[in-house]
Design an enzyme around this catalytic site. Structure first.
Site, PDB file in Angstrom:
ATOM      1  N   ARG A  77      49.274  49.167  30.875  1.00  0.00           N
ATOM      2  CA  ARG A  77      49.019  47.845  32.238  1.00  0.00           C
ATOM      3  C   ARG A  77      47.595  47.680  31.060  1.00  0.00           C
ATOM      4  O   ARG A  77      46.948  48.445  30.153  1.00  0.00           O
ATOM      5  CB  ARG A  77      48.079  48.730  33.111  1.00  0.00           C
ATOM      6  CG  ARG A  77      47.408  47.292  33.751  1.00  0.00           C
ATOM      7  CD  ARG A  77      46.585  48.325  35.141  1.00  0.00           C
ATOM      8  NE  ARG A  77      44.937  47.753  35.572  1.00  0.00           N
ATOM      9  CZ  ARG A  77      44.471  47.651  35.681  1.00  0.00           C
ATOM     10  NH1 ARG A  77      43.729  48.276  35.099  1.00  0.00           N
ATOM     11  NH2 ARG A  77      43.550  46.299  35.972  1.00  0.00           N
ATOM     12  N   HIS A 121      40.350  40.664  33.770  1.00  0.00           N
ATOM     13  CA  HIS A 121      38.836  42.216  33.106  1.00  0.00           C
ATOM     14  C   HIS A 121      37.780  41.504  32.868  1.00  0.00           C
ATOM     15  O   HIS A 121      37.441  42.145  31.600  1.00  0.00           O
ATOM     16  CB  HIS A 121      39.831  42.630  32.382  1.00  0.00           C
ATOM     17  CG  HIS A 121      40.053  44.511  32.546  1.00  0.00           C
ATOM     18  ND1 HIS A 121      40.893  45.486  32.958  1.00  0.00           N
ATOM     19  CD2 HIS A 121      38.421  45.014  32.607  1.00  0.00           C
ATOM     20  CE1 HIS A 121      40.155  46.871  32.789  1.00  0.00           C
ATOM     21  NE2 HIS A 121      38.450  46.859  32.904  1.00  0.00           N
ATOM     22  N   GLU A 166      39.053  44.414  40.058  1.00  0.00           N
ATOM     23  CA  GLU A 166      37.405  45.377  39.928  1.00  0.00           C
ATOM     24  C   GLU A 166      36.827  44.263  40.196  1.00  0.00           C
ATOM     25  O   GLU A 166      35.181  44.430  39.875  1.00  0.00           O
ATOM     26  CB  GLU A 166      37.219  46.642  39.169  1.00  0.00           C
ATOM     27  CG  GLU A 166      38.054  47.875  38.627  1.00  0.00           C
ATOM     28  CD  GLU A 166      37.674  48.996  38.188  1.00  0.00           C
ATOM     29  OE1 GLU A 166      36.256  48.444  37.738  1.00  0.00           O
ATOM     30  OE2 GLU A 166      37.599  49.943  37.672  1.00  0.00           O
ATOM     31  N   ASN A 291      42.142  51.290  41.777  1.00  0.00           N
ATOM     32  CA  ASN A 291      41.728  52.182  40.240  1.00  0.00           C
ATOM     33  C   ASN A 291      40.587  53.223  41.174  1.00  0.00           C
ATOM     34  O   ASN A 291      39.511  53.307  41.831  1.00  0.00           O
ATOM     35  CB  ASN A 291      40.397  51.614  39.196  1.00  0.00           C
ATOM     36  CG  ASN A 291      41.736  50.533  38.326  1.00  0.00           C
ATOM     37  OD1 ASN A 291      42.330  50.931  38.800  1.00  0.00           O
ATOM     38  ND2 ASN A 291      40.332  49.654  38.013  1.00  0.00           N
ATOM     39  N   TYR A 293      38.336  57.250  40.473  1.00  0.00           N
ATOM     40  CA  TYR A 293      37.485  57.566  38.884  1.00  0.00           C
ATOM     41  C   TYR A 293      36.846  58.899  40.123  1.00  0.00           C
ATOM     42  O   TYR A 293      36.869  59.916  39.860  1.00  0.00           O
ATOM     43  CB  TYR A 293      36.410  56.785  38.717  1.00  0.00           C
ATOM     44  CG  TYR A 293      37.107  56.364  36.610  1.00  0.00           C
ATOM     45  CD1 TYR A 293      37.598  56.830  35.967  1.00  0.00           C
ATOM     46  CD2 TYR A 293      36.686  55.081  37.913  1.00  0.00           C
ATOM     47  CE1 TYR A 293      37.748  56.225  35.106  1.00  0.00           C
ATOM     48  CE2 TYR A 293      37.906  53.803  37.129  1.00  0.00           C
ATOM     49  CZ  TYR A 293      38.390  54.784  35.775  1.00  0.00           C
ATOM     50  OH  TYR A 293      38.981  53.862  34.539  1.00  0.00           O
ATOM     51  N   GLU A 351      45.082  53.057  37.057  1.00  0.00           N
ATOM     52  CA  GLU A 351      43.308  54.166  36.859  1.00  0.00           C
ATOM     53  C   GLU A 351      42.288  55.011  36.689  1.00  0.00           C
ATOM     54  O   GLU A 351      42.933  54.967  38.265  1.00  0.00           O
ATOM     55  CB  GLU A 351      41.943  52.976  36.129  1.00  0.00           C
ATOM     56  CG  GLU A 351      42.197  51.400  35.416  1.00  0.00           C
ATOM     57  CD  GLU A 351      41.255  50.706  34.981  1.00  0.00           C
ATOM     58  OE1 GLU A 351      39.528  51.857  35.604  1.00  0.00           O
ATOM     59  OE2 GLU A 351      41.316  49.480  35.139  1.00  0.00           O
TER      60      GLU A 351
HETATM   61  C1  PNW Z   1      36.228  50.810  34.775  1.00  0.00           C
HETATM   62  N1  PNW Z   1      31.642  52.153  39.192  1.00  0.00           N
HETATM   63  O1  PNW Z   1      35.234  50.383  35.623  1.00  0.00           O
HETATM   64  C2  PNW Z   1      37.345  49.749  34.431  1.00  0.00           C
HETATM   65  O2  PNW Z   1      38.369  48.709  34.935  1.00  0.00           O
HETATM   66  C3  PNW Z   1      36.838  49.950  33.043  1.00  0.00           C
HETATM   67  O3  PNW Z   1      37.517  49.210  32.356  1.00  0.00           O
HETATM   68  C4  PNW Z   1      36.211  50.981  32.454  1.00  0.00           C
HETATM   69  O4  PNW Z   1      36.292  51.188  31.282  1.00  0.00           O
HETATM   70  C5  PNW Z   1      36.873  52.334  33.684  1.00  0.00           C
HETATM   71  O5  PNW Z   1      36.808  52.044  34.979  1.00  0.00           O
HETATM   72  C6  PNW Z   1      35.485  53.560  32.734  1.00  0.00           C
HETATM   73  O6  PNW Z   1      33.944  53.260  33.743  1.00  0.00           O
HETATM   74  C7  PNW Z   1      34.191  50.968  36.417  1.00  0.00           C
HETATM   75  O7  PNW Z   1      30.577  52.486  39.017  1.00  0.00           O
HETATM   76  C8  PNW Z   1      33.173  50.658  36.229  1.00  0.00           C
HETATM   77  O8  PNW Z   1      32.515  52.948  40.505  1.00  0.00           O
HETATM   78  C9  PNW Z   1      32.285  51.936  37.272  1.00  0.00           C
HETATM   79  C10 PNW Z   1      32.719  52.080  38.375  1.00  0.00           C
HETATM   80  C11 PNW Z   1      34.456  52.172  38.575  1.00  0.00           C
HETATM   81  C12 PNW Z   1      34.460  51.632  37.517  1.00  0.00           C
END
Ligand code: PNW
Length: 449
Positions: A77, A121, A166, A291, A293, A351
């Site tokens: 991706r 993006h 996002e 995505n 995290y 992601e």
């Molecule tokens: C994503 N949050 O960003 C992006 O899609 C990527 O480009 C980035 O490098 C990656 O996660 C790691 O940070 C985010 O605050 C930024 O929840 C902030 C958040 C989530 C995703």
């Protein structure tokens, strides 16, 4: 523990984005993007970092496809820098910019790797920002025009498209708190931008229905919210945070409305939205990318503008270097919540990954990164559990293939499966890369050992 096995045909990928890895942002006739401008504005980027070189992927993409092949990836991706293809954002096409992505796609296909091309993006053409950018309602047409240029050029070879990555981060970082390009801070702008992002995504999906032959989706970052206590105030704060981050965009795209909590959050800044707009935002995509995290445990906090909610640190938990709690169960909760709220539709984890400090690189050796490998292992186990629970997840993309420019945090945060030495551009595999290769080769069996 029993042996895990992922479904046949499950897609194993890694993800990147244009500004974070490509470098050469103005090469071969490309126009500047808002990230080019932001990064060259003093004080915006940690350590004065820019994307001028990044991972030099623009010139080294063939080498990087070999790294993907070495992992056994079946999908990749990436995102397209709009201003490489349309230097002014609309109108004139720059054939050399288009050609870069065509060559990348050809290289992927020649190596048996399915491309997933993300149209946006975060690197909006600066020329469009000069015309109001995401605040201008015309942006939906600009975006659809650009999307059609890409569909016409590559739809024969790209079978997975993503409209916008996002939208929440664009709104929250770019327009509400000013930490990301274009660096605005306005609760009046934020909901208008959110709405135009979803109108643009819908317009691109609509264009795809007329011109495309494969699949198009949209990518949301979803972070499940759990109340810190069962007090009415904390529960209400949790609902606001969830509506703002998770429901705002997916509701517009899949239900054709906004959650009522947003009126509380934005108050008099909430715009009047023509009902007819939802016919545009609400275009059923072929898939949704999620995505994932981390999670947030939320408490009421009147000092937090404008959400009046803030996250509570969990004393017993592990945190990544970007301050995110490691919480694999949140992957299961997120995927099942999404399925329950929006109905059955193919999902991808587009992601998932973590920044941790890495040890120094020793020549010729795999770099040992136990915390990242552990993060990967536990999240893939959670993903498998979600699939067992009946969620239709078709693939997984690790964030990220390479250490790269972590936006305004510069090169200080490393998310890569491959370490990048930014002085020499040398790539070195990490132990997490080895683990991922073994997971892919065994269809997940090594996760259950
Ligand atoms: C994503 N949050 O960003 C992006 O899609 C990527 O480009 C980035 O490098 C990656 O996660 C790691 O940070 C985010 O605050 C930024 O929840 C902030 C958040 C989530 C995703």
């Amino acid at each position: 523990m029993t042996r895990l096995r992922f479904p046949d045909g499950f897609l194993w990928g890694a993800a990147t984005s244009a500004y974070q890895i490509e470098g050469s942002p103005l090469a071969d006739g490309a126009g500047p993007s808002i990230w080019q401008r932001f990064a060259h504005t003093p004080g915006m980027m940690r350590d004065g970092a820019t994307g001028d070189v990044a991972c030099d992927h623009y010139r080294r993409f063939r080498e990087d496809v070999r790294l993907m092949k070495a992992l056994g990836l079946t999908g990749y991706r990436f995102s397209i820098n709009w201003a490489r293809v349309l230097p002014e954002g609309t109108g004139r096409i720059n054939p050399k910019g288009l050609d870069f992505y065509a060559r990348l796609v050809d290289e992927l296909l020649a190596n048996g790797i399915e491309p997933n091309a993300t149209l946006f993006h975060w690197d909006l053409p600066a020329a469009l920002d000069d015309r109001g950018g995401w605040l201008n309602r015309d942006v939906a047409h600009w975006f659809a025009e650009y999307a059609q240029v890409m569909f016409r050029a590559l739809d024969g070879r790209v079978r997975q498209w993503t409209t916008i990555n996002e939208p929440w981060v664009v709104v929250d970082g770019g327009y509400l708190h000013g930490t990301l390009a274009p660096g605005h801070r306005s609760k009046y702008e934020a909901p208008r931008v959110a709405h135009n992002l979803m109108r643009a995504s819908g317009a691109a999906i609509q264009a795809y229905r007329a011109h495309g032959r494969h699949h198009i989706g949209v990518v949301f970052n979803i972070e499940p919210k759990y109340p810190a206590t069962s007090s009415a105030q904390d529960l209400a704060a949790t609902r606001r945070a969830h509506a703002y981050m998770n429901e705002q965009f997916a509701d517009a795209a899949l239900l054709g409305r906004y959650p009522p909590e947003l009126h509380e959050v934005f108050g008099e800044a909430w715009p009047a939205i023509p009902e007819a707009d939802f016919a545009l935002t609400c275009q059923r995509p072929d898939f949704v990318g999620i995505n994932y995290y981390t999670r947030a445990v939320v408490r009421h906090d009147p000092g937090q503008y404008p959400l009046q909610a803030s996250p509570v640190r969990q004393p017993q938990a592990t945190y990544t270097e970007t301050g995110w709690e490691v919480y694999p169960q949140g992957m299961v909760d997120t995927l099942t919540w999404f399925r329950d709220r929006y109905g059955d539709l193919p999902l991808y984890v587009t992601e998932n990954g973590a920044a941790f400090p890495d040890p120094p690189v020793a020549d010729g050796e795999v770099l040992d990164d136990p915390p990242r490998a552990d993060y990967l292992r536990r999240h893939l186990q959670a993903l498998h559990a979600a699939i067992e629970a009946g969620v239709d997840v078709r693939g997984y993309y690790a964030w990220s293939l390479l250490d790269n420019l972590e936006w305004s945090l510069g090169y200080s945060k490393r998310f890569g499966l491959y370490h990048v030495d930014f002085a020499t551009q040398k790539r070195t595999p990490k132990a997490s890369a080895r683990l991922y290769a073994e997971v892919i080769a065994s269809h997940g069996a090594v996760l259950g050992a």
